[in-house]
Design an enzyme around this catalytic site. Sequence first.
Site, PDB file in Angstrom:
ATOM      1  N   HIS A 137       0.076   2.707   6.655  1.00 45.51           N
ATOM      2  CA  HIS A 137      -0.237   1.713   7.216  1.00 45.51           C
ATOM      3  C   HIS A 137       1.033   0.940   7.941  1.00 45.51           C
ATOM      4  O   HIS A 137       0.812   0.135   8.850  1.00 45.51           O
ATOM      5  CB  HIS A 137      -0.657   0.540   6.288  1.00 45.51           C
ATOM      6  CG  HIS A 137      -2.081   0.844   5.606  1.00 45.51           C
ATOM      7  ND1 HIS A 137      -3.195   1.162   6.283  1.00 45.51           N
ATOM      8  CD2 HIS A 137      -2.228   0.799   4.310  1.00 45.51           C
ATOM      9  CE1 HIS A 137      -4.094   1.542   5.451  1.00 45.51           C
ATOM     10  NE2 HIS A 137      -3.663   1.552   4.094  1.00 45.51           N
ATOM     11  N   ASP A 174      -6.856   9.512   2.515  1.00 49.56           N
ATOM     12  CA  ASP A 174      -6.766   8.062   1.844  1.00 49.56           C
ATOM     13  C   ASP A 174      -8.178   7.330   2.133  1.00 49.56           C
ATOM     14  O   ASP A 174      -8.642   7.548   3.394  1.00 49.56           O
ATOM     15  CB  ASP A 174      -5.610   7.265   2.085  1.00 49.56           C
ATOM     16  CG  ASP A 174      -5.432   6.056   1.501  1.00 49.56           C
ATOM     17  OD1 ASP A 174      -4.450   5.935   0.578  1.00 49.56           O
ATOM     18  OD2 ASP A 174      -6.127   4.988   1.768  1.00 49.56           O
ATOM     19  N   HIS A 176      -8.317   4.315   3.169  1.00 49.05           N
ATOM     20  CA  HIS A 176      -7.969   3.375   4.057  1.00 49.05           C
ATOM     21  C   HIS A 176      -7.956   4.111   5.501  1.00 49.05           C
ATOM     22  O   HIS A 176      -7.086   5.084   5.550  1.00 49.05           O
ATOM     23  CB  HIS A 176      -6.961   2.275   3.640  1.00 49.05           C
ATOM     24  CG  HIS A 176      -7.248   1.640   2.594  1.00 49.05           C
ATOM     25  ND1 HIS A 176      -6.932   2.014   1.183  1.00 49.05           N
ATOM     26  CD2 HIS A 176      -7.962   0.312   2.298  1.00 49.05           C
ATOM     27  CE1 HIS A 176      -7.190   1.308   0.341  1.00 49.05           C
ATOM     28  NE2 HIS A 176      -7.675   0.260   1.040  1.00 49.05           N
ATOM     29  N   ASP A 267      -7.433   6.973  -3.379  1.00 47.66           N
ATOM     30  CA  ASP A 267      -8.503   5.732  -3.569  1.00 47.66           C
ATOM     31  C   ASP A 267      -9.606   6.129  -2.981  1.00 47.66           C
ATOM     32  O   ASP A 267     -10.706   5.202  -3.062  1.00 47.66           O
ATOM     33  CB  ASP A 267      -7.740   4.481  -2.784  1.00 47.66           C
ATOM     34  CG  ASP A 267      -7.069   4.755  -1.456  1.00 47.66           C
ATOM     35  OD1 ASP A 267      -7.227   5.835  -1.108  1.00 47.66           O
ATOM     36  OD2 ASP A 267      -6.115   4.001  -1.083  1.00 47.66           O
ATOM     37  N   TYR A 307      -5.521   3.784  -6.670  1.00 47.69           N
ATOM     38  CA  TYR A 307      -5.433   2.590  -7.472  1.00 47.69           C
ATOM     39  C   TYR A 307      -6.121   2.761  -9.267  1.00 47.69           C
ATOM     40  O   TYR A 307      -5.866   1.820  -9.914  1.00 47.69           O
ATOM     41  CB  TYR A 307      -5.766   1.354  -6.793  1.00 47.69           C
ATOM     42  CG  TYR A 307      -4.808   1.428  -5.587  1.00 47.69           C
ATOM     43  CD1 TYR A 307      -3.664   1.179  -5.701  1.00 47.69           C
ATOM     44  CD2 TYR A 307      -5.701   1.693  -4.514  1.00 47.69           C
ATOM     45  CE1 TYR A 307      -2.805   1.341  -4.541  1.00 47.69           C
ATOM     46  CE2 TYR A 307      -4.823   1.687  -3.355  1.00 47.69           C
ATOM     47  CZ  TYR A 307      -3.607   1.512  -3.424  1.00 47.69           C
ATOM     48  OH  TYR A 307      -2.869   1.852  -2.162  1.00 47.69           O
TER      49      TYR A 307
HETATM   50  C1  X5A Z   1      -1.900   2.685   0.804  1.00 53.01           C
HETATM   51  C2  X5A Z   1      -2.930   1.810   0.656  1.00 53.01           C
HETATM   52  C3  X5A Z   1      -4.170  -0.161   0.782  1.00 53.01           C
HETATM   53  C4  X5A Z   1      -3.680  -1.589   1.161  1.00 53.01           C
HETATM   54  C5  X5A Z   1      -5.074  -2.449   1.099  1.00 53.01           C
HETATM   55  C6  X5A Z   1      -4.945  -4.112   1.246  1.00 53.01           C
HETATM   56  N1  X5A Z   1      -3.056   0.695   1.034  1.00 53.01           N
HETATM   57  N2  X5A Z   1      -6.162  -4.803   1.018  1.00 53.01           N
HETATM   58  O1  X5A Z   1      -3.927   2.447   0.140  1.00 53.01           O
HETATM   59 ZN    ZN Z   2      -5.511   3.430   0.755  1.00 52.11          ZN
END
Ligand code: X5A
Ligand code: ZN
Length: 581
Positions: A137, A174, A176, A267, A307
């Site tokens: 990110h 991932d 995201h 995740d 996570y």
């Molecule tokens: C690296 C990663 C996630 C951030 C989530 C914020 N970041 N809501 O998985």
């Molecule tokens: Zn992520």
Amino acid sequence: MASGTALIYDEEMTSHKLLWNDPICDIEVPERLSSSYEQLERYHLVERCVRVPAREASEEEILLVHSSEHLEVAKSTQAMNEEELKSVSGNYDAFFFHPSTYRCAKLAVGASLQLVDSVMSGKVCNGMALVRPPGHHSQRNAANGFCLFNNVAIAAKYAKRKYGLQRILIVDWDVHHGQGTQYIFEEDPSILYFSWHRYEHQEFWPSLKESDYDSIGLGRGKGRNINLPWNKVGMGNSDYLAAFFHVLLPVAFEFDPELVLVSSGYDSGIGDPEGQMDATPDVFAHLTHFLMQLANGKLCVILEGGYHLKSLAESVCMTVKTLLGDPVPQITGEMAPCLSAFYGDLVKQDETLLSLGSMLAVLDKILMKQACNGIAESPAASVSAAVALRHSVRFGFQRVLCIFVGDMEIIPNTEDGRILVIHVCEKQKSEKTNSKHYISLNWKEGAEGNDFFSAVFGFILPVAYSYQANLTIIAVGPNRSLGTNGISLLFGSLRGLAESRILAVIENTDINLMPTVAKALAGDSTPDFGVYAPPSQEKVHTIKLLRDQFQQEWKMLQCSGKSSLYLYYSYTYIFEMIKYS
Ligand code: X5A
Ligand code: ZN
């Protein structure tokens, strides 16, 4: 060819942690790293890897991607007290600083560069770096989403510069969107960036318009950014595999990268509070396995999110196990008993009988799980294959997949569903018409011998994964219509099924194929395909017809169905963009 798997982990990267109360950031904990590593130890995977130390990245290396302002802000946080740290952190969307953050982030980048060096120098073939903070990110001038420096993006720029690479594939699995990576390489034609992500029509963080499927890159980078937004949660193993078969892999093989980097967030795995997806740890073995078929096996896996500590650790282990070349686990399996006919009357010649004896000895080793795979030569491959199929079913195997390449004199009885035959031949000779369990795929590899992957990803693998075989038999008979590249790809890709149990049967007039097959079975990467030649219209049509014909029966062929999906745009060769809505 290089062998071995690097593992990079430095406990120091567990010192970066959240010091105050913040319900958004509190899932990015040091235990993500330590518990993954401990699980690798428990499975005795650490001792099988080549340990490579992490190092700090230099400022110059960080500046390959980031602005000096960003670097200076990061550097300045080392000496701050909690209140100041909290205040700087507040300038970013979902980020926290700790006094050790800068040091850890330099180690995370340095670890990624060490991994690139280990793979590019040939010290190892592939590897994984367990790092914190994550990177995808992070943007040129900003921390974001738990990320300070973009580890993978810096690794890609570093690899381009130090090793003169011209094509790097970044796969971001991932859950995201790695918007940071997308921005950094948006106009760069040398980086193909693929990301799938939870999107929910822009409701899900980071809630950006540019995470949608229509962001395809800019300027010279057009066509080299691929987003696959999931508009629903609960995506599972088959969705991930379909995305690989129908979107990523055809494009990746066409792109022909010299190095593959994975932004490896877990995740997207089951149990994760952020992702809410259903894919099990096993699926990461399959994803890893497919990527190992590219770039001569040069694959660097770099940790991003994840996570749910247990799911994360198991998925990391599946990835590393696969990098080490272990058999790929079977994803699911159901039973459906019955018996088929015997081919005794067709076994006439002594020579055939002798060869059957040795073929059965090899097969028995596989059936008893004393060996994972084996090769048998035969004066009549189709007789041997038929006997092997019959023997396996009698032994108790419920689903045996047979890919037969070339002329096939005997078509086994496939009525009870315990055998699925995909017959790859130039022209169908037998009268037998296609049915759910006997499919003739008429294919002759082009003169350049590099268009077969479109049939492998577009048809064979989706059918094979739908069938969930517990044994694969690949037989090569006379007049094969594939070259050695096509054959290698077939063996390499099918190792991902049936816990990698494969029996190869090769017609003895074709023994010069043995080294190719032996290498592919041993897990060597598929050889370079060379310059891309798109499949002819006729071939695209062949695949399309077969897909239309069989997608009710073999669901992995579907790009739509339970979830609606749009056929999307074209690269050089048509590919389909899956969009769940
Ligand atoms: C690296 C990663 C996630 C951030 C989530 C914020 N970041 N809501 O998985
Ligand atoms: Zn992520």
